[in-house]
Write an enzyme that holds these catalytic residues in place. Structure first.
Site, PDB file in Angstrom:
ATOM      1  N   LYS A  70      93.492 -20.217 -60.993  1.00 57.53           N
ATOM      2  CA  LYS A  70      93.735 -21.208 -62.041  1.00 57.53           C
ATOM      3  C   LYS A  70      94.829 -22.208 -61.698  1.00 57.53           C
ATOM      4  O   LYS A  70      94.715 -23.395 -62.002  1.00 57.53           O
ATOM      5  CB  LYS A  70      94.062 -20.511 -63.360  1.00 57.53           C
ATOM      6  CG  LYS A  70      92.896 -19.767 -63.979  1.00 57.53           C
ATOM      7  CD  LYS A  70      93.269 -19.172 -65.319  1.00 57.53           C
ATOM      8  CE  LYS A  70      92.118 -18.386 -65.910  1.00 57.53           C
ATOM      9  NZ  LYS A  70      92.450 -17.855 -67.245  1.00 57.53           N
ATOM     10  N   ASP A 106      91.559 -22.438 -72.234  1.00 61.29           N
ATOM     11  CA  ASP A 106      92.197 -21.189 -72.676  1.00 61.29           C
ATOM     12  C   ASP A 106      93.202 -21.461 -73.794  1.00 61.29           C
ATOM     13  O   ASP A 106      93.276 -20.711 -74.770  1.00 61.29           O
ATOM     14  CB  ASP A 106      92.946 -20.525 -71.512  1.00 61.29           C
ATOM     15  CG  ASP A 106      92.030 -19.797 -70.550  1.00 61.29           C
ATOM     16  OD1 ASP A 106      90.939 -19.371 -70.956  1.00 61.29           O
ATOM     17  OD2 ASP A 106      92.419 -19.646 -69.378  1.00 61.29           O
TER      18      ASP A 106
END
Length: 296
Positions: A70, A106
């Protein structure tokens, strides 16, 4: 039927074969009558840059990014949404002619679920971890006006996270790093406890210290499946926000970014309720439920 006209999407990570995102997103594409397919794409650490260049050259339309990529994916983007830029982590990529656009879904997924669970201004939260998921969670908590304590096994990682995100969100929240050894005391004083570590993730070892959950406390686990963290929270009467809920919400946001359509969240949730071949076996810890899985 997959043809040369089928749009291809996927998730890159390591490991990623256990991911339930393909089931979820393929169900969503089918419900929306889209000629598209979503696949899991294993990418070893150190090979993300070439993988993303190749994926763009091959015409892949969009990607999710999971552990351990990420933060690294940020550098591959030609443009970033404000959340991804502030957090320093990307979990969704959208194809453009000039390269990848990077997003962090997220954070808004976490924020909306925490708000629905009652976390708001002045709430005290304990966040475990300092990786990409934890960064998104901290950003979400700060936007909600929470007072955040961040604990990681490496204290310097928690301090770095706090330093980067302390001023990233506008709504008055505060953040501070605390020692890993203070986890039990901090959890007891917290209104919400969040697991942003990879503990419980399929293929990742380790255990978290016992968390003294209590009734009414909010507990959020980024890892989906029956993890020790989720079981303990549920047994204590905490209000559990599951990894499955985060998976669906962030996946729905990604679906909309890619297609321009509202996501069929009910369909996506139903897809996760069906047994998954890689998790319908005895868990590695012998607890009797499925092992934890990735957040993608």
């Amino acid at each position: 039927m997959i043809t040369g006209a089928t749009a291809v999407y996927g998730v890159v990570g390591h490991p990623v074969g256990h991911s339930r995102s393909p089931e979820m997103q393929n169900a969503a594409f089918a419900a929306a009558a889209l000629d598209a397919v979503y696949v899991a794409l294993p990418v070893a650490p150190g090979r993300l840059d070439e993988a993303l260049r190749g994926a763009h050259a091959l015409g892949i339309e969009g990607l999710n990014v999971t552990v351990p990529h990420k933060r690294r994916a940020l550098a591959a983007c030609v443009d970033l949404d404000p959340a991804a830029e502030a957090i320093g982590a990307v979990n969704t990529l959208r194809r453009t002619a000039g390269g990848w656009e990077g997003f962090n879904t997220d954070a808004p997924a976490c924020e909306s679920l925490l708000a629905a669970a009652g976390v708001g201004p002045g709430a005290r939260a304990l966040l475990l971890g300092a990786g990409g998921a934890a960064r998104a969670a901290c950003f979400a908590l700060l936007r909600l006006g929470a007072d955040v304590r961040v604990a990681a096994r490496r204290t310097e990682a928690a301090e770095e996270l706090v330093q980067q995100l302390r001023t990233a969100a506008p709504d008055g929240g505060r953040a501070a790093a605390v020692p890993w050894g203070a986890l039990e005391a901090e959890a007891g004083a917290a209104d919400a406890v969040l697991n942003g570590t990879s503990v419980g993730l399929a293929g990742h070892g380790g255990r978290l210290p016992a968390v003294p959950f209590r009734p009414g406390q909010v507990a959020l686990d980024f890892v989906y499946g029956e993890t020790d963290f989720a079981r303990a929270a549920a047994a204590a009467g905490a209000r559990l926000v599951t990894g499955e809920q985060i998976l669906v919400r962030q996946g729905a946001l990604a679906f909309t970014l890619w297609t321009g359509r509202a996501a069929p969240e009910a369909v996506m949730t139903a897809a996760l309720a069906r047994p998954h071949p890689t998790t319908a076996r005895a868990p590695e810890d012998g607890s009797g439920g499925p092992p934890g899985a990735a957040t993608r």
